[in-house]
Write a protein that holds these residues in place. Structure first.
Motif, PDB file in Angstrom:
ATOM      1  N   SER A 140     -16.332   1.008   7.763  1.00 16.54           N
ATOM      2  CA  SER A 140     -17.181   0.056   7.031  1.00 16.54           C
ATOM      3  C   SER A 140     -17.930  -0.854   8.004  1.00 16.54           C
ATOM      4  O   SER A 140     -19.083  -1.225   7.756  1.00 16.54           O
ATOM      5  N   ASP A 200      -4.250   6.486  -5.985  1.00 12.70           N
ATOM      6  CA  ASP A 200      -5.216   6.846  -4.936  1.00 12.70           C
ATOM      7  C   ASP A 200      -5.302   5.717  -3.916  1.00 12.70           C
ATOM      8  O   ASP A 200      -5.090   4.556  -4.254  1.00 12.70           O
ATOM      9  N   TRP A 201      -5.705   6.098  -2.718  1.00 15.33           N
ATOM     10  CA  TRP A 201      -5.841   5.092  -1.654  1.00 15.33           C
ATOM     11  C   TRP A 201      -6.710   3.903  -2.094  1.00 15.33           C
ATOM     12  O   TRP A 201      -6.310   2.750  -1.981  1.00 15.33           O
ATOM     13  N   ASP A 202      -7.913   4.197  -2.585  1.00 11.96           N
ATOM     14  CA  ASP A 202      -8.868   3.126  -2.884  1.00 11.96           C
ATOM     15  C   ASP A 202      -8.385   2.202  -3.995  1.00 11.96           C
ATOM     16  O   ASP A 202      -8.524   0.972  -3.913  1.00 11.96           O
ATOM     17  N   GLU A 203      -7.822   2.845  -5.021  1.00 16.02           N
ATOM     18  CA  GLU A 203      -7.292   2.073  -6.142  1.00 16.02           C
ATOM     19  C   GLU A 203      -6.177   1.141  -5.636  1.00 16.02           C
ATOM     20  O   GLU A 203      -6.132  -0.057  -5.978  1.00 16.02           O
ATOM     21  N   GLN A 242       0.845  -1.201   0.000  1.00 14.21           N
ATOM     22  CA  GLN A 242       0.000   0.000   0.000  1.00 14.21           C
ATOM     23  C   GLN A 242       0.884   1.257   0.000  1.00 14.21           C
ATOM     24  O   GLN A 242       0.622   2.215  -0.737  1.00 14.21           O
ATOM     25  N   TRP A 272      -5.706   0.105  -2.530  1.00 15.97           N
ATOM     26  CA  TRP A 272      -6.188  -0.882  -1.562  1.00 15.97           C
ATOM     27  C   TRP A 272      -6.863  -2.068  -2.258  1.00 15.97           C
ATOM     28  O   TRP A 272      -6.769  -3.213  -1.820  1.00 15.97           O
ATOM     29  N   THR A 273      -7.557  -1.790  -3.378  1.00 20.52           N
ATOM     30  CA  THR A 273      -8.168  -2.878  -4.146  1.00 20.52           C
ATOM     31  C   THR A 273      -7.085  -3.822  -4.669  1.00 20.52           C
ATOM     32  O   THR A 273      -7.219  -5.056  -4.599  1.00 20.52           O
ATOM     33  N   THR A 316      -5.588  -5.874  -1.581  1.00 17.54           N
ATOM     34  CA  THR A 316      -6.415  -6.954  -1.026  1.00 17.54           C
ATOM     35  C   THR A 316      -6.614  -8.086  -2.031  1.00 17.54           C
ATOM     36  O   THR A 316      -6.776  -9.239  -1.645  1.00 17.54           O
ATOM     37  N   PHE A 320     -10.560   3.231   7.887  1.00 15.24           N
ATOM     38  CA  PHE A 320     -11.490   2.881   6.798  1.00 15.24           C
ATOM     39  C   PHE A 320     -12.228   1.586   7.101  1.00 15.24           C
ATOM     40  O   PHE A 320     -13.421   1.450   6.828  1.00 15.24           O
ATOM     41  N   ASP A 352      -4.691   4.330   9.098  1.00 16.37           N
ATOM     42  CA  ASP A 352      -5.651   4.647   8.029  1.00 16.37           C
ATOM     43  C   ASP A 352      -6.430   3.411   7.586  1.00 16.37           C
ATOM     44  O   ASP A 352      -7.646   3.459   7.404  1.00 16.37           O
TER      45      ASP A 352
END
Ligand code: Z57
Length: 841
Positions: free
Chosen positions: A410, A357-360, A347, A362-363, A366, A406, A402
């Motif tokens: 959730s 980006d964080w979300d991109e 990450q 993180w996907t 994982t 997140f 972080d």
């Protein structure tokens, strides 16, 4: 820099490319060449050490040729690769394995014999590669063998410890640890001085907004340690595929910094820096199923993870693919929580270095990782103190916070208002000091989590990870029951049995498809076959008896029942239950008339295993076993009826002698504590029966081989909690037979009883956490059933044949195929006909 040979010159190159030997003469030529040139010796100066070195170098050359081809093939094919991250690889010896896997052992045997050596003596020169503690490390080694044998593009990543697991000596009945310096001569590794990665520690984080208004974090300052790659070729069985195990070794960053110190007269401190850096990969932590939270251990973990991730990412970047394709190209398996920092590191690379980006990011993360859990024991679950983390890896701690934020958001959306839940599942434990819960981080950062046997996988879902099943749904959690490689644990350890099986099943195919063993069922009542089968077991017992004589001086009768428990010494594995049972047997024999004694089946109780150096109770158990042996083995009333042996320094190469020699082996952990166990599989595969609790893989072994072929005893996992509660808050009366055993110990029959007070006390006065007393009666009764069953040799042999015939499921090949399909989504890379592989049937 372009490193390829230009196209027009490649023909010349190919003309002179090394060709692997396939004939006896070529092998001998290679051995002589290595003795005379590589080792600078002559025929007048070639002892077994030199012959071992030369034979290994000959095979190493051969492996590396195939290794190169395999790496090229995998690079060109550009398919998905698996990276198996393990802090332990308990490999054992490599030469015998290499000879068998490439199918040239007979050639080597004849070649060495023509040169004046016996192959067994040469094989025995090799020092075990013992970069592991026990089951977890040996599992990683079996997996490497299976991944290569099945042609999976797969790499292992680990640490190149200078000292492996300590050598155990027994002095006056006590364990003494001796350092295992194994790198004196190691022909199996290739230093890659060109593959060096800088790894950063300490320092601080500077945050700012760039011109575009994006938040940027820079980890700066601190110190740099260099990681150098050492590659070890992993040959598959009967296939040219030769995979790689890459181990990292630490060195100080020599450069301007050191130079400055040196020039300013600070020579000592520049040497000290060097030493401090080298300490990182100096020694394997000797604890099995225990987390001690030491800073150096966290340093080892990050050092290894950072170097491995850098290497993996660099290889990916060469393919020029989009980041989103990362999980289509790469699967990373986390062997326990030890490499969990890899989640955070990937990450960090993606957001801090590559600007995603964080979300991109993180996907991608994982979808890349899978996590294998190997224990439910609370003392083994890794936790790191937040202050320690903050100091050593400040940027990683921020990212963990972080990730946790997140994640908890959730959870809050899914279970609004459930504050207890948030506290229970938080990656940060709100203790004093705060702790990072590594297993929770591993779950949150992976797409699959697996346990290692059915019962264990069920237990993690209903106990320690229960909340996470609610949060992520049940599909994220799965089971992959452990397995073992039949190449090392049958073909190599028990060549005669392997040969007999091959002769009845049409060759060595069973070693690649272990379910072929099924064909043995039809011989379960075949007189001739049973005779050969029994002869092989007897020969293996004779071999072990000789080994026992030469190492302990005790004479054991190979016709006696060999009862073996070899594994790490741990209260949950209950070697104490075994030795108390032995003492009970001793009391029984002493009370018998000579007539009664004649009816008893003679028995040899064999123990082996290391205790963690700081684990006093485990060391006490070793002491008791040795003291009981000292008394029993010289008692004339007992004679052959009972011998008690403790084998020093149990390791992989010793397991290869011990495993084929059991009549019964013991796998007697308190139900619910042994995640799987793997030696249980090895013993059954070698024609031994087992006495065991309903725990770990014992349950599936029973399902496969049938309950008539196993001696199960003891309380069930579901009853353990209540029993413990009764011990602590109800009345706790000990089993009367166990009381007699304790009385004998307390009479100083086995030396000063004071030495064993903590051990008996843990059961009498401190709650008997491992249920030794609760299971004692059932254990003794079952041992009596073993005695009875052993008297009927005809039936016994049939049971062992049927058991072996039904063990196909426990091949690590089955296990790796399950990982590949359910977790990694990778396929094997088929091999063409280009290789010069030598095949032997
Ligand atoms: C280790 O050897 C195992 C689990 C751990 O958490 C650690 Br740390 C070390 C063992 C289990 O105790 C065995 O039951 C299991 O068979 C083995 O890992 C491989 O899964």
């Amino acid at each position: 820099v372009e490193a390829s040979i230009p196209e027009p010159q490649r023909d010349a190159w190919k003309k002179f490319q090394a060709k692997p030997f396939v004939s006896k003469d070529d092998f001998e030529k290679e051995v002589v060449r290595h003795v005379e040139t590589t080792l600078a010796r002559s025929m007048f100066n070639c002892d077994e050490t030199a012959a071992y070195a030369a034979a290994s170098l000959a095979f190493r050359d051969r492996l590396i040729t195939e290794w190169n081809r395999t790496q090229q093939r995998q690079t060109f094919a550009d398919t998905k690769r698996v990276y198996y991250l393990s802090l332990e690889f308990l490999m054992g010896r490599a030469l015998d394995n290499a000879m068998l896997n490439v199918g040239l052992k007979n050639i080597a045997k004849e070649g060495l014999s023509e040169l004046g050596f016996r192959i067994e003596d040469i094989i025995n020169q090799e020092h075990d590669a013992a970069l592991g503690n026990g089951g977890l490390g040996r599992l990683a080694a079996c997996f490497l063998d299976s991944m290569a044998s099945l042609n999976f593009p797969a790499w292992g990543y680990g640490l190149r410890y200078k000292y492996g697991i300590f050598k155990q000596e027994i002095v006056d009945g006590y364990q003494v640890e001796v350092p295992d310096y194994w790198l004196d001569f190691n022909p199996w590794e290739f230093p890659r001085h060109d593959i060096v990665v800088d790894v950063q520690f300490y320092g601080g984080v500077r945050k700012y907004q760039d011109e575009a208004g994006k938040n940027v974090a820079v980890w700066e300052g601190g110190e740099i340690v260099k990681a150098t790659a050492y590659d070890v070729p992993i040959p598959g069985f009967n296939t040219p595929t030769t995979n790689n195990m890459r181990l990292w070794s630490s060195k100080a960053a020599s450069g301007e910094f050191d130079f400055q110190k040196f020039n300013s007269g600070d020579y000592e401190s520049s040497v000290a820096d060097q030493q401090r850096a080298e300490t990182i990969s100096a020694v394997l932590y000797p604890n099995d199923n225990l987390d001690r939270g030491k800073e150096l251990r966290l340093k080892q973990q990050y050092f290894w993870v950072a170097a491995s991730l850098y290497d993996i990412v660099r290889r990916f970047k060469k393919s020029k693919r989009a980041w989103s394709e990362f999980p289509d190209q790469i699967a990373i398996q986390l062997n326990d929580t030890h490499p969990t920092l890899a989640i955070v590191e990937l990450q960090r690379i993606l957001i801090d270095m590559e600007g995603l980006d964080w979300d991109e990011a993180w996907t991608i993360v994982t979808n890349t990782f899978g996590y294998t859990n190997h224990t439910v024991l609370p003392e083994a679950l890794e936790k790191w103190s937040v202050p320690l983390f903050q100091n050593l890896l400040p940027r990683h701690l921020q990212i963990i916070y972080d990730i946790n934020m997140f994640f908890l958001q959730s959870v809050e959306r899914k279970f609004p208002g459930d504050r207890d839940m948030l506290g229970r599942v938080s990656i940060i434990e709100e203790s004093q000091p705060k702790m990072v819960r590594m297993a929770f981080l591993a779950i949150v950062g992976s797409h699959k989590v697996n346990g290692v046997a059915e019962l264990h996988s069920d237990l993690i879902k209903t106990t320690i990870f229960k909340d996470f099943v609610k949060i992520f749904g049940p599909d994220k959690f799965t089971n992959v029951t452990n397995g073992i490689t039949p190449r090392r644990w049958l073909h190599q350890a028990n060549p005669r049995l392997s040969e007999l099986i091959a002769s009845k099943t049409g060759g060595l195919g069973f070693l690649k498809d272990l379910n072929v063993l099924n064909e043995l069922e039809k011989f379960a009542d075949d007189k001739e076959f049973k005779k050969e089968w029994a002869e092989i077991k007897y020969a293996n017992k004779v071999r072990l008896a000789k080994y026992i004589k030469s190492t302990t001086g005790v004479t054991v009768n190979p016709a006696a029942l060999f009862d073996i428990q070899v594994k790490r010494i741990h209260e949950y594995k209950r070697q104490q239950l075994n030795i108390f049972g032995v003492i009970h047997r001793y009391l029984t024999i002493k009370a018998m008339t000579p007539e009664e004694r004649k009816k008893l089946a003679p028995r040899v109780s064999i123990f082996g295993g290391k205790a963690a150096p700081g684990y006093w109770m485990a060391k006490t158990i070793i002491h008791l076993i040795n003291n009981v042996g000292a008394v029993v083995n010289k008692d004339p009333d007992v004679g052959d009826l009972l011998k008690v042996i403790f084998l020093e320094d149990y390791n992989v190469s010793k397991a290869e002698i011990i495993t084929p020699a059991s009549d019964v082996s013991e796998h007697i952990s308190t139900a619910g504590t042994e995640a799987s166990g793997t030696s249980n599989m090895k013993f059954v595969l070698n024609g031994g029966l087992i006495i065991g609790t309903c725990d770990g893989a014992n349950i599936e072994i029973t399902r496969e081989i049938g309950e008539n072929n196993i001696f199960l005893f003891g309380n069930l996992a579901e009853d353990v909690e209540d029993l413990r509660h009764t011990h602590n808050y109800g009345s706790h009366t000990l089993d009367p037979d166990l009381v007699k055993v304790f009385d004998l110990i307390k009479s100083n029959a086995f030396g000063d009883a004071g030495a064993f007070g903590a051990l008996t006390g843990s059961i009498e006065d401190h709650g008997d956490y491992y249920l030794v007393s609760d299971d004692f009666h059932s254990y003794i009764q079952t041992q009596t059933l073993v005695d009875e069953a052993y008297k009927n040799q005809e039936e016994w042999i049939t049971k062992t044949i049927l058991s072996v015939a039904r063990m196909g499921f426990f091949s690590s090949d089955r296990c790796i195929n399950e990982y590949a399909e359910m977790i990694w989504n990778v396929e094997p890379l088929p091999v063409g006909k280009e290789s010069g592989l030598g095949k032997e049937e």
